[in-house]
Write an enzyme that holds these catalytic residues in place. Structure first.
Site, PDB file in Angstrom:
ATOM      1  N   ASP A  11       4.922  -2.170   7.530  1.00 10.00           N
ATOM      2  CA  ASP A  11       5.632  -2.504   8.434  1.00 10.00           C
ATOM      3  C   ASP A  11       5.524  -1.667   9.393  1.00 10.00           C
ATOM      4  OD1 ASP A  11       5.095  -5.271   6.944  1.00 10.00           O
ATOM      5  OD2 ASP A  11       6.761  -4.726   5.709  1.00 10.00           O
ATOM      6  N   HIS A  22       9.507  -7.580   3.302  1.00  9.84           N
ATOM      7  CA  HIS A  22       8.499  -7.330   3.476  1.00  9.84           C
ATOM      8  C   HIS A  22       8.500  -8.744   3.654  1.00  9.84           C
ATOM      9  CE1 HIS A  22       4.245  -6.650   4.440  1.00  9.84           C
ATOM     10  NE2 HIS A  22       3.906  -6.649   2.684  1.00  9.84           N
TER      11      HIS A  22
HETATM   12  P1  NAI Z   1      -5.566  -7.298  -6.360  1.00 13.07           P
HETATM   13  O1  NAI Z   1      -5.496  -9.009  -7.000  1.00 13.07           O
HETATM   14  O2  NAI Z   1      -7.219  -6.618  -5.861  1.00 13.07           O
HETATM   15  O3  NAI Z   1      -5.153  -6.447  -7.447  1.00 13.07           O
HETATM   16  C1  NAI Z   1      -4.381  -6.881  -8.299  1.00 13.07           C
HETATM   17  C2  NAI Z   1      -4.205  -6.054  -9.301  1.00 13.07           C
HETATM   18  O4  NAI Z   1      -2.780  -6.103 -10.419  1.00 13.07           O
HETATM   19  C3  NAI Z   1      -5.479  -6.917 -10.766  1.00 13.07           C
HETATM   20  O5  NAI Z   1      -5.847  -5.688 -10.918  1.00 13.07           O
HETATM   21  C4  NAI Z   1      -4.837  -7.571 -11.517  1.00 13.07           C
HETATM   22  O6  NAI Z   1      -5.055  -7.228 -12.813  1.00 13.07           O
HETATM   23  C5  NAI Z   1      -3.696  -6.217 -11.830  1.00 13.07           C
HETATM   24  N1  NAI Z   1      -2.472  -6.828 -11.795  1.00 13.07           N
HETATM   25  C6  NAI Z   1      -1.521  -7.907 -12.169  1.00 13.07           C
HETATM   26  N2  NAI Z   1      -0.438  -8.481 -13.021  1.00 13.07           N
HETATM   27  C7  NAI Z   1      -0.726  -7.183 -13.450  1.00 13.07           C
HETATM   28  C8  NAI Z   1       0.663  -6.615 -14.652  1.00 13.07           C
HETATM   29  N3  NAI Z   1       1.656  -7.292 -15.111  1.00 13.07           N
HETATM   30  N4  NAI Z   1       0.341  -5.155 -15.166  1.00 13.07           N
HETATM   31  C9  NAI Z   1      -0.344  -4.624 -14.282  1.00 13.07           C
HETATM   32  N5  NAI Z   1      -1.675  -5.228 -13.411  1.00 13.07           N
HETATM   33  C10 NAI Z   1      -1.360  -6.521 -13.063  1.00 13.07           C
HETATM   34  O7  NAI Z   1      -4.109  -7.579  -5.126  1.00 13.07           O
HETATM   35  P2  NAI Z   1      -3.919  -6.226  -4.332  1.00 13.07           P
HETATM   36  O8  NAI Z   1      -4.666  -6.306  -3.050  1.00 13.07           O
HETATM   37  O9  NAI Z   1      -4.842  -4.761  -4.684  1.00 13.07           O
HETATM   38  O10 NAI Z   1      -2.919  -6.032  -3.777  1.00 13.07           O
HETATM   39  C11 NAI Z   1      -2.093  -5.819  -4.952  1.00 13.07           C
HETATM   40  C12 NAI Z   1      -0.215  -6.234  -4.821  1.00 13.07           C
HETATM   41  O11 NAI Z   1       0.004  -5.820  -3.446  1.00 13.07           O
HETATM   42  C13 NAI Z   1      -0.771  -7.882  -4.329  1.00 13.07           C
HETATM   43  O12 NAI Z   1       1.114  -8.808  -5.128  1.00 13.07           O
HETATM   44  C14 NAI Z   1      -0.476  -7.686  -3.143  1.00 13.07           C
HETATM   45  O13 NAI Z   1       0.153  -8.874  -2.282  1.00 13.07           O
HETATM   46  C15 NAI Z   1       0.766  -6.612  -2.378  1.00 13.07           C
HETATM   47  N6  NAI Z   1       0.639  -5.635  -0.988  1.00 13.07           N
HETATM   48  C16 NAI Z   1       1.724  -5.940  -0.795  1.00 13.07           C
HETATM   49  C17 NAI Z   1       1.891  -4.931   0.226  1.00 13.07           C
HETATM   50  C18 NAI Z   1       3.085  -4.568   1.323  1.00 13.07           C
HETATM   51  O14 NAI Z   1       3.144  -4.458   2.251  1.00 13.07           O
HETATM   52  N7  NAI Z   1       4.063  -4.482   0.627  1.00 13.07           N
HETATM   53  C19 NAI Z   1       0.292  -5.194   0.945  1.00 13.07           C
HETATM   54  C20 NAI Z   1      -0.094  -5.646   0.675  1.00 13.07           C
HETATM   55  C21 NAI Z   1      -0.492  -6.466  -0.459  1.00 13.07           C
END
Ligand code: NAI
Length: 328
Positions: free
Chosen positions: A162, A190
């Site tokens: 952000d 966030h």
């Molecule tokens: P993605 O769906 O591509 O990858 C998430 C991965 O986490 C998947 O491979 C899944 O199998 C794994 N996962 C789920 N539960 C798990 C657990 N208990 N232990 C270990 N691995 C686990 O999602 P992406 O795009 O990589 O995003 C990840 C997170 O980051 C989402 O929650 C998204 O909303 C968040 N995010 C946060 C931002 C921020 O600024 N704080 C910005 C963009 C995304």
């Protein structure tokens, strides 16, 4: 003689952000070009996720990064977090079809309770934790509460994306470079309720309020654009922002470990009661980092408009906290 390696645990390592993050950690962009690293990667036990994780590890090997000493794959946080110096908690459960906010909070509470407990049991006593997985502030709060033996201040949430988004909007409006901007703040959660605040910022040494002297732009363009940028990227790309999120995670940990050289950066940190934010709530704050520690920038005046914005984002966090209270 080279430094001893730092152990970096990353969850959700086979996901989108993981894929944009791991290679940059291994190349030294996060912890320094002279800092060897060991990557300890966690994914869910699901066969497909573990197989995808193996593929990512094969690619990491094929980069032959001189700083990468070892990479291990895990399906249990108790092994993934063993002796971790840095833990990037990226994996989280996204909102599925028909899922309500309280269900989302509950499934993530389960994940972050278990991961907080595991960090408490096995990580380095000074582990630096960055929560990226959403709802990031509340997930960080849950992990912190589940790890009573670790310093609470070591649990942080990512507001840096952000912050970076706001910098870039300001630079475009002012026709200047992002590097010319200092002392920007993003307060709060966030989420679209966050409050990017440039009242104290300068652009090339001049007050941002005079360079951008357009209150209407601030209220009706800047704040909503930063708040809704994540949704705008999903709309344009068909996928959520992963590369910029990974980049922000690198920036956050880099500055925390190596220092911000006197500059203000935004981190979601447990409040110490500053600015009327109740102690322990994980809230975006201006911080200066030095020698592996951060200090909240204190005693800034908060005007009525800012108070209103800061309270709105705080109220959302209090609601989220109340929504998971019974699970902690
Ligand atoms: P993605 O769906 O591509 O990858 C998430 C991965 O986490 C998947 O491979 C899944 O199998 C794994 N996962 C789920 N539960 C798990 C657990 N208990 N232990 C270990 N691995 C686990 O999602 P992406 O795009 O990589 O995003 C990840 C997170 O980051 C989402 O929650 C998204 O909303 C968040 N995010 C946060 C931002 C921020 O600024 N704080 C910005 C963009 C995304």
């Amino acid at each position: 003689m080279s430094k001893p390696a730092m152990r970096v645990a990353v969850t959700g390592a086979a996901g989108q952000i993981g894929y944009a993050l791991l290679f940059r950690i291994a190349s030294g962009e996060m912890l320094g070009k002279d800092q060897p690293v060991i990557l300890q990667l966690l994914e869910i036990p699901d066969e497909k996720a573990q197989k995808a994780l193996k593929g990512v590890i094969m690619e990491l090997e094929d980069c032959a990064f001189p700083l990468l000493q070892e990479v291990t794959a895990h399906s249990d946080p108790m092994t993934a977090f063993k002796d971790a110096d840095v833990a990037l908690l990226v994996g989280a459960r996204p909102r599925g079809p028909g899922m309500e906010r309280k269900d989302l909070l509950a499934v993530n509470a389960q994940i972050f309770t278990a991961q907080g407990k595991a960090l408490n049991a096995v990580a380095s006593r000074n582990v630096k934790v960055l929560v990226v997985g959403n709802p990031a502030n509340t997930n960080a709060y849950i992990a912190m509460k589940s790890a009573p033996d670790l310093p609470a201040r070591n649990f942080t949430a990512m507001l840096r994306l952000d912050h970076n988004r706001a910098l870039s909007q300001m630079a475009a409006k002012a026709g200047s470079a992002v590097g010319d901007i200092e002392k920007l703040i993003v307060w709060g959660n966030h989420s679209p309720t966050m409050y990017p605040d440039y009242r104290y910022a300068s652009i090339a040494g001049k007050p941002a309020t005079s360079v951008l002297s357009d209150d209407d732009w601030n209220r009706n363009t800047f704040i909503p654009t930063v708040g809704k940028r994540g949704a705008a990227i999903i709309d344009a790309r068909g996928l959520s922002s992963a590369a910029s999120a990974a980049n922000a995670a690198i920036d956050h940990v880099h500055d925390w470990v190596l220092g911000s050289n006197g500059k203000w950066v935004t981190m979601g940190v447990p409040s110490d009661g500053s600015y009327g934010i109740p102690e322990g709530i994980i809230y975006g704050m201006p911080v200066i980092t030095k020698n592996g520690e951060y200090a909240i920038v204190k005693d800034l005046d908060i005007d009525a408009f800012s108070r209103e914005r800061m309270d709105a984002t705080l109220n959302e966090l209090l609601e989220e906290r109340d929504g998971v209270k019974h699970l902690l």
